[in-house]
Write a protein that holds these residues in place. Structure first.
Motif: not given
Lengths: 439, 439
Positions: B79-98
């Protein structure tokens, strides 16, 4: 042997007399670190938020563009993301799972940093002298822990507030005066009059904070200027804290990226670097500090003590290293793809800075910085105060920047505009200023 | 106004007299924090490494099993790994970048921590009182920054060495004696004689470190024992630093997981928690500290100051928050899948601990802990010293543990064995001990 009562070991041979005074006047209840009460209440950004919110409430249709905070906006480089996803996957397999890593950072990352950021520029920095951390803000604050409280400390004015506040917090200053200057600190003004490079002090200071490319002024330092500081530090047995968080924005080949490009700097300087601004890691968190092994300062008995050993002990005792996943992301910055992608990211923000410079100049404003740096430092027109300029820009153009006076007394009459934003926002903000702002 | 010389603001109205003494005896060169010279050279783990390496060189065929360091070995929950991979992917999109997140941690994580770890157990802890960090080691060290240097500080003996060393580093102690005890600290022995729960001191102490389930002894505290500490702290205006890093290993429903399960603890306790041991985050890095809002300590002028405000200022000024990616991983611990997976992880290590307890008991050794904790604390047989037992176990069984004397003088004659390892290694190590080790 059974011990039924708590044992108080009596303080017999404590070395520091100051310590004794504290011991003998023991409190009757838990006490706080009173130095915190000297701090100003971080008034800058809350005050900005207050004024922006008030304006937004009164003008609900205004499309406010924020060029205030120095935070990146563009996506993380693909090379870094790919490496981090691979690292997360490794964490799912017992054979490749990573528990505690070295507190100083993994060797594969430290070696790449040493090679690409330092040795490639002729700096004799070894991987063992690199300490990987989760942020330059942490490191520039924490570094004070290994130094004594009897040092005279110099900061530029204006300055990154963290340098000042962390000195206040550890008790290296007295109270602030009504200009916000803390007793016991030496302030070195940097203004247009001295080309935003501090005059070397005539008195002796022990610890000196320098930041180039500079936050907030966007100024850079020539080799000659840095050499003057290194010569001063060596002559006075001072230590320079060199914050190079923005070095990636240097495009002029004559400007040094590292203080270790200056001869003798290994004997007087600690350097701070970050992945925040070159690779967009502000939300991912990775940075590093360089402590050369031959760098020393004095113990109370007059002996020379290696600062590397103290910092290594500090990090080993109070830090557990940066996330393995994040370190793999940082390592990817040094891959061929990572180098190309971070270069593109930096170029993007530098183009923003160029647009800001050109448009503000066209609007009749005097601007500094923004060439080898992501910050443009604007002289307010007609002797407007920094806050009056802030209000005028907010009300006429709905653009938010940062009042220079928030970075120190000598920042009064200046204003910081950040190039960290989308091209669309930067162009729209500049369009409004050139069309609506009357100098 | 042009300022050509550096300005030294003179120290006129500095509040602390101690500070003045320091100021007036200014150094002529940069000085170090001499308190670091009092530290012992982290002799425990280097000495273990030295002995293990010497043995390995002399016995190249020996298959050494390490049950020494308290580091996890099993994969990160899916569950932690899946959430982190999703978070890394969010970092690749300007709209979801943090970019920069809140220094205190994201609200969605703090709210889940407050709800699942505290409110679900009847503790009145609000999300705003949770400070997400990159490690309990950092937090338990850094927390001292907001306290005065005139506090009397109590630690158990044996103890997690970081509590002691960080007090030495900030100048809260004198020198160490030949037993390794630092002058100025109050040591509270915890041994089999007092069931590994420290006797409440008869004298007044201001700051008290408690760790339950305990590292290194594996002991737990009943509600009654913690209530005695809370009552003591409230009566004496003391602050308890409660380290609950191992709370996930508690299976006995009568044992409190948090000190806030005790009435009145909000008025006297700061709690430290970690994702390291429940979710295997030792290499991923996420932890948290709870500072209740009504908790106060005294300023020099006698006024009560909210510790929440001081810690908030400390974290805002010296820390930039935990990686967004890692925080998403920590959040996933509270998902249904995450809860099941972390429970399975904890059960796995507890089963290891059970095997260790049973086999060592079968081998004729007296063992403690290891029931609601991942550490088994062994009484050395025949009055062997901790180090002699270490050598004997290494030479006869090729198994490495940690000498209890490394955690403090009262740990002499004990030995720590960690349950953090693969089942195969644990079973093999125990097989060797039961077959070869003669008490």
């Amino acid at each position: 042997m059974k011990k039924v009562e708590a044992i108080k070991v009596s303080p017999i041979s404590i070395s520091s007399k100051l310590f004794y005074l504290g011991r003998f006047s023991q409190s009757t209840m838990a006490t706080i670190n009173d130095n915190y009460l000297k701090l100003k209440a971080g008034y800058l950004f809350p005050e900005i938020a207050r004024r922006v919110n008030a304006f937004a409430e009164a003008n609900p249709d205004a499309k406010i563009i924020r060029l205030g905070i120095g935070d990146v906006t563009e996506p993380l480089p693909e090379a870094c993301r790919t490496a981090m996803i691979k690292a997360v996957e490794e964490m799912g397999d017992r054979a490749t799972f990573k528990g505690y890593g070295p507190e100083q950072g993994y060797a594969w990352l430290r070696e790449k940093i040493a090679k690409y950021d330092f040795q490639a520029r002729g700096c004799e920095i070894d991987a063992s002298e690199i300490f990987v951390s989760d942020g330059s803000k942490c490191d520039t604050g924490n570094i004070l822990e290994i130094f004594g409280h009897d040092n005279t400390i110099a900061v530029t004015d204006p300055v990154y507030p963290v340098y000042v506040d962390t000195n206040v917090m550890v008790g290296n200053t007295g109270e602030a005066n009504d200009k916000g200057e803390f007793e016991g600190l030496v302030y070195l003004p940097i203004t247009a009059e001295n080309n935003f490079t501090a005059t070397i002090p005539s008195q002796k200071v022990d610890l000196i904070y320098l930041c180039f490319p500079n936050n907030p002024t966007g100024a850079t330092a020539t080799k000659e200027h840095l050499k003057a500081w290194v010569d001063y530090a060596r002559a006075n047995n001072s230590i320079i804290f060199f914050d190079a968080a923005y070095e990636a924005f240097i495009t002029d080949p004559s400007i040094p990226h590292s203080i270790y490009e200056i001869e003798g700097a290994r004997e007087c300087a600690i350097e701070f670097r970050s992945f925040s601004k070159n690779a967009g890691f502000t939300g991912t968190r990775c940075a590093l500090t360089v402590v050369p092994k031959n760098l020393t300062a004095k113990a109370a008995d007059g002996s020379d003590v290696e600062l590397w050993k103290l910092w290594n002990r500090r990090q080993s005792t109070k830090f557990n290293g940066v996330s393995y996943i994040v370190q793999r992301g940082a390592e990817a910055v040094y891959s061929e793809a990572g180098q190309a992608q971070t270069k593109a990211l930096v170029s993007f923000y530098l183009e923003n800075a160029k647009i800001i410079r050109e448009q503000l100049t066209a609007a009749g404003l005097a601007v500094y910085g923004g060439v080898n740096a992501p910050y443009v430092w604007v002289k307010t027109p007609n002797s407007l105060s920094s806050w009056d300029f802030f209000d005028k820009l907010l009300h006429t153009c709905n653009v938010v920047g940062t009042p220079g006076s928030g970075f120190g007394a000598a920042g009064e009459g200046y204003f910081r505009i950040s190039a960290f934003n989308s091209r669309e926002n930067v162009e729209e903000a500049m369009k409004r200023i050139t069309e609506k702002f009357k100098v």
